[in-house]
Design an enzyme around this catalytic site. Sequence first.
Site, PDB file in Angstrom:
ATOM      1  N   CYS A   1       0.626  -1.279  -0.100  1.00  0.00           N
ATOM      2  CA  CYS A   1       0.038  -0.070   0.007  1.00  0.00           C
ATOM      3  C   CYS A   1       0.625   1.359   0.005  1.00  0.00           C
ATOM      4  O   CYS A   1       0.510   2.438  -0.288  1.00  0.00           O
ATOM      5  CB  CYS A   1      -0.760   0.125   1.327  1.00  0.00           C
ATOM      6  SG  CYS A   1      -1.818  -1.321   1.305  1.00  0.00           S
TER       7      CYS A   1
ATOM      8  N   HIS B   1      -3.224   7.284   2.444  1.00  0.00           N
ATOM      9  CA  HIS B   1      -3.647   6.022   1.934  1.00  0.00           C
ATOM     10  C   HIS B   1      -5.074   5.530   2.665  1.00  0.00           C
ATOM     11  O   HIS B   1      -5.182   5.911   3.557  1.00  0.00           O
ATOM     12  CB  HIS B   1      -2.778   4.641   2.291  1.00  0.00           C
ATOM     13  CG  HIS B   1      -2.879   3.425   2.382  1.00  0.00           C
ATOM     14  ND1 HIS B   1      -3.628   2.755   1.020  1.00  0.00           N
ATOM     15  CD2 HIS B   1      -3.080   2.490   3.192  1.00  0.00           C
ATOM     16  CE1 HIS B   1      -3.884   1.525   1.451  1.00  0.00           C
ATOM     17  NE2 HIS B   1      -3.553   1.371   2.686  1.00  0.00           N
TER      18      HIS B   1
ATOM     19  N   ASN C   1     -10.056  -0.488   0.671  1.00  0.00           N
ATOM     20  CA  ASN C   1      -8.647  -0.345   0.501  1.00  0.00           C
ATOM     21  C   ASN C   1      -8.193  -1.049  -0.889  1.00  0.00           C
ATOM     22  O   ASN C   1      -8.291  -2.128  -1.052  1.00  0.00           O
ATOM     23  CB  ASN C   1      -8.171  -1.119   1.841  1.00  0.00           C
ATOM     24  CG  ASN C   1      -6.280  -0.841   1.660  1.00  0.00           C
ATOM     25  OD1 ASN C   1      -5.968  -0.599   0.579  1.00  0.00           O
ATOM     26  ND2 ASN C   1      -5.882  -1.277   2.581  1.00  0.00           N
TER      27      ASN C   1
END
Length: 346
Positions: free
Chosen positions: A131, A269, A299
């Site tokens: 990520c 993020h 996500n």
Amino acid sequence: MNTKLLEAPAPVGAEGLRVPTGVVGTGMYLPARIVTNADLAATLDTSNDWIIRKTGIRQRRFLEPEENTSDMCVKAARQALENAGVSAGELDALIVSTFTFDQLLPSTALIVKEALGADRAVPLDINQAACAGGVYGLWLGSHLLQNERASYVLVIGAECLSRVTDPRDRATRVFFGDAAGAAVLGQVAEGYGLLSCDFGSSLSYCVEIPAGGSKRPTGPHTVADRSHFLKMEGREVLREAVAHLPETITNAVRRARSELGEVQHFFIHQANLNILKQVMKALGCPIERATINVDRYGNTGAATVFTVLHEAMDRGDVRHGDLFVISGIGAGFLWGSICMRHHATT
């Protein structure tokens, strides 16, 4: 499309970069299939209320079986190139950040390069930054543009997380979705573009895919015990994110000789809505300055920072001279932030 550079403010520190580089175009791609919390609750021991309370996620997108990560990359890339007014043939490098690559070999970046017709671009893959890969890719791309012969670098973050999360595992399945985002980097006026950065890391196995590498090669036993799926200790992820993201963002902004109050946009993020709220609270900044889409997409790994950046750019929220931060943390743990001043074109 050639554009005239607007007048720049007084130069600020740029982490030693000789050539000022910034984002000149963005794009994103979302699969058509929407998966709601109710869809997941039909097969998992969970509920819509539990998922919203723990994550803030209401739905996510899953890629259709006949499509791959590279397909999403190509679609996001084409939009970014169009918005930048840059042709694929003008690219000097193409960076793809993903840990859900099409296959171990060949290179996903090479697959994307061929599909785009980016004949002269050097294909580069960032495969294990997870990520945080979007932030790492933008940092790398900016440094590649320090070569006086380079003009444009395309950076893509993409994940097909629906294929590495266990359909039986509530601890991971509800969090993740599929998407791709892209940004074209190019030269901008002095005082704009990348101003500063901050990175850190600390080895941890609390987010991992245990099997499939040299440590645990693929075999009947690794398939049987479902070791090819993503494993995650959610509480540890929350602790690490809340500990490191405010610090790295603050460090990047200070290195840009600015204050947090001067930052108009935070592109952080999209791991979890609760994490975003805690990070912004720790920074002492209103949540309204953080672009949020985790509720709609979940996500999406390396793609998340590109999707929030693109949505803000596409709406016209980011104006000439605006200061913004792009920040992420990924499995490893790896984290980092870059601070940029937007250069609009006329």
